[in-house]
Design an enzyme around this catalytic site. Sequence first.
Site, PDB file in Angstrom:
ATOM      1  N   CYS A   1      32.617 -18.740 -80.700  1.00 50.65           N
ATOM      2  CA  CYS A   1      32.060 -19.737 -81.608  1.00 50.65           C
ATOM      3  C   CYS A   1      30.638 -20.125 -81.218  1.00 50.65           C
ATOM      4  CB  CYS A   1      32.970 -20.953 -81.681  1.00 50.65           C
ATOM      5  SG  CYS A   1      33.378 -21.679 -80.091  1.00 50.65           S
ATOM      6  N   HIS A   2      30.245 -19.844 -79.984  1.00 50.15           N
ATOM      7  CA  HIS A   2      28.876 -20.146 -79.539  1.00 50.15           C
ATOM      8  C   HIS A   2      27.844 -19.273 -80.258  1.00 50.15           C
ATOM      9  CE1 HIS A   2      30.211 -16.881 -76.869  1.00 50.15           C
ATOM     10  NE2 HIS A   2      28.930 -16.527 -76.802  1.00 50.15           N
TER      11      HIS A   2
ATOM     12  N   ASN B   1      38.030 -24.384 -82.393  1.00 51.42           N
ATOM     13  CA  ASN B   1      38.404 -23.154 -81.690  1.00 51.42           C
ATOM     14  C   ASN B   1      38.913 -23.488 -80.283  1.00 51.42           C
ATOM     15  OD1 ASN B   1      38.494 -20.639 -80.441  1.00 51.42           O
ATOM     16  ND2 ASN B   1      36.276 -20.442 -80.307  1.00 51.42           N
TER      17      ASN B   1
ATOM     18  N   GLU C   1      24.002 -13.508 -72.845  1.00 45.68           N
ATOM     19  CA  GLU C   1      24.272 -12.336 -73.671  1.00 45.68           C
ATOM     20  C   GLU C   1      22.983 -11.617 -74.049  1.00 45.68           C
ATOM     21  OE1 GLU C   1      26.833 -13.395 -76.953  1.00 45.68           O
ATOM     22  OE2 GLU C   1      28.428 -14.087 -75.599  1.00 45.68           O
TER      23      GLU C   1
ATOM     24  N   TYR D   1      26.381 -20.714 -90.124  1.00 46.97           N
ATOM     25  CA  TYR D   1      27.638 -21.232 -90.664  1.00 46.97           C
ATOM     26  C   TYR D   1      27.852 -20.731 -92.088  1.00 46.97           C
ATOM     27  CZ  TYR D   1      28.060 -24.274 -86.634  1.00 46.97           C
ATOM     28  OH  TYR D   1      28.198 -24.742 -85.360  1.00 46.97           O
TER      29      TYR D   1
END
Length: 166
Positions: free
Chosen positions: A127-128, A119, A154, A96
């Site tokens: 945002c993850h 979001n 991912e 962050y």
Amino acid sequence: MMIYDTIKSPIGMIVLAGDGEALQLVGLPESRHPVPITSAWTRRPDLFVEARRQFDAYFAGELTDFDLPLAPHGSEFQQRVWQVLRTIPYAATISYGELARRVGNPRASRAVGLANGANPLSIIVPCHRVIGANGSLTGYGGGLAAKRHLLDLERHHAPREHFTLS
């Protein structure tokens, strides 16, 4: 008028909604801010064929960047945060604090966190990929299990050099 469809995914049923031209909302199953489908909304699966194709490819590990018309609603600050989120590479994570620096206000971690949490286009606007400064998984509007699943997906499909924490 809001137009929508739902798609099945490995993290549960996802709601896609927009105006027929651009996607405005992606609702996750365990969301803190559920997408409120009302009787005024119209279900039109034919208008979400490309979005469905791209989500299917993403969950199959074949798509790293979405290319869809988007029209999220938010303040100027939120829009700026969401633009920066789109620059985080597939499978990479940032804190962050780093997100606040990239937005141009290193002291705005809390405000950036609130914008991140607001979001409306989860997964597409990734945002993850924002995690705690110590590398821990912190709040995610779709639930921590979904966040963990997305990051694991991912990482499984990305080249090794993508695993950076900035």
